[in-house]
Structures are given as C-alpha cells and as structure tokens.
Design an enzyme around this catalytic site. Structure first.
Site, PDB file in Angstrom:
ATOM      1  N   GLY A 167      -9.412  -5.672  -1.422  1.00  0.00           N
ATOM      2  CA  GLY A 167     -10.239  -5.142  -1.087  1.00  0.00           C
ATOM      3  C   GLY A 167      -9.948  -3.891  -2.403  1.00  0.00           C
ATOM      4  N   HIS A 201       1.012  -1.292  -0.283  1.00  0.00           N
ATOM      5  CA  HIS A 201       0.329   0.349   0.231  1.00  0.00           C
ATOM      6  C   HIS A 201       0.909   0.897   0.224  1.00  0.00           C
ATOM      7  CE1 HIS A 201      -2.533   3.233   1.096  1.00  0.00           C
ATOM      8  NE2 HIS A 201      -3.630   2.344   0.963  1.00  0.00           N
ATOM      9  N   LEU A 212      -3.884  -8.395   2.439  1.00  0.00           N
ATOM     10  CA  LEU A 212      -4.409  -9.314   3.038  1.00  0.00           C
ATOM     11  C   LEU A 212      -5.457  -9.962   2.378  1.00  0.00           C
ATOM     12  CD1 LEU A 212      -2.533  -9.211   6.616  1.00  0.00           C
ATOM     13  CD2 LEU A 212      -1.912 -11.212   4.575  1.00  0.00           C
ATOM     14  N   HIS A 221      -8.139  -1.615  -4.156  1.00  0.00           N
ATOM     15  CA  HIS A 221      -7.384  -1.364  -3.641  1.00  0.00           C
ATOM     16  C   HIS A 221      -6.547  -2.822  -4.669  1.00  0.00           C
ATOM     17  CE1 HIS A 221      -6.627   2.530  -2.466  1.00  0.00           C
ATOM     18  NE2 HIS A 221      -5.971   1.588  -1.124  1.00  0.00           N
TER      19      HIS A 221
END
Length: 126
Positions: free
Chosen positions: A75, A9, A72, A77
């Site tokens: 989502g 991220h 993990l 992204h």
C-alpha cells in the site's frame, strides 16, 4: 556494523507496539550473525518513529541499516511513505548505507507461513 530496523505501522494500542518490540528482540537473537543491532520503529502513533530508529542505530555504531517493513501489502505506506522517510534520512546521513528490503507480504515464504498457521489453528468456541 550492520543494523536491522523492523518497521511497523504503529498503534494507539500500546500492546500492539509492544508485540513489535518483542518480535524485534526475537529477531535479534536469531540473526546475530547478520545484524549487530536490531531495533523496532514505527511509521506513526508510537514513541520511536522511523527517523528516531535510524538515529538509534547510528548512535550504536551502525554503518549500514536495513529497513524491513513489517507490512503485508504494498500500500501507500510501503510504496511511498517509508521510501520517502528513508530518502530524507539518507540525505542527512550520506555516510550511512540505508537500504529498504521488500515488505513482509512480498516474501515467497508467505504461502508456507499461511499454510503452517492454518494447520496449527485452534478451535474458537462460541
């Protein structure tokens, strides 16, 4: 030449980004047979964003780049942002094979990793 781009991220906290860069160095040592180039890159909040990471790989001679999302969960992204960035980069570099691997959390090895981590935990004193 094959390249692996480890994508996290990104953080305003430099130490967090440095941890990803350190992990990329460890990967480089352990997957040299599969990948000639291993680089870290970030979705946001860091110096080397995904497009720059792809450009670095190409500048070093990569003809095939695997993007590995160090996330993990699946989502937004993972499901939208990273694929959209890769599609834009692929449009600019049609002669380079850029593929997206499943995110880390999707790995069947995740359960074993979690168990191993829990078994090796240390007591935190108050």
């Amino acid at each position: 030449m094959n390249a692996l781009l480890l994508v996290a991220h990104g953080s305003r906290r430099k130490q967090s980004n440095d941890e990803v860069a350190h992990l990329a160095e460890k990967l480089k040592k352990n997957c040299a047979e599969q990948y000639d180039i291993v680089k870290p890159a970030f979705l946001e909040l860091s110096d080397v964003l995904i497009p720059e990471g792809i450009e670095q790989c190409i500048a070093e001679g990569a003809t095939s780049i695997t993007v590995l999302p160090y996330f993990l969960n699946s989502g937004r992204h993972v499901v939208e942002d990273i694929p959209n960035i890769i599609n834009r980069c692929t449009a600019r570099h049609a002669n380079i094979n850029i593929s997206l691997s499943p995110h880390l959390g999707a790995s069947d090895l995740m359960v074993d990793l979690l168990i191993s981590t829990a078994v090796n935990s240390t007591l935190v004193s108050a």
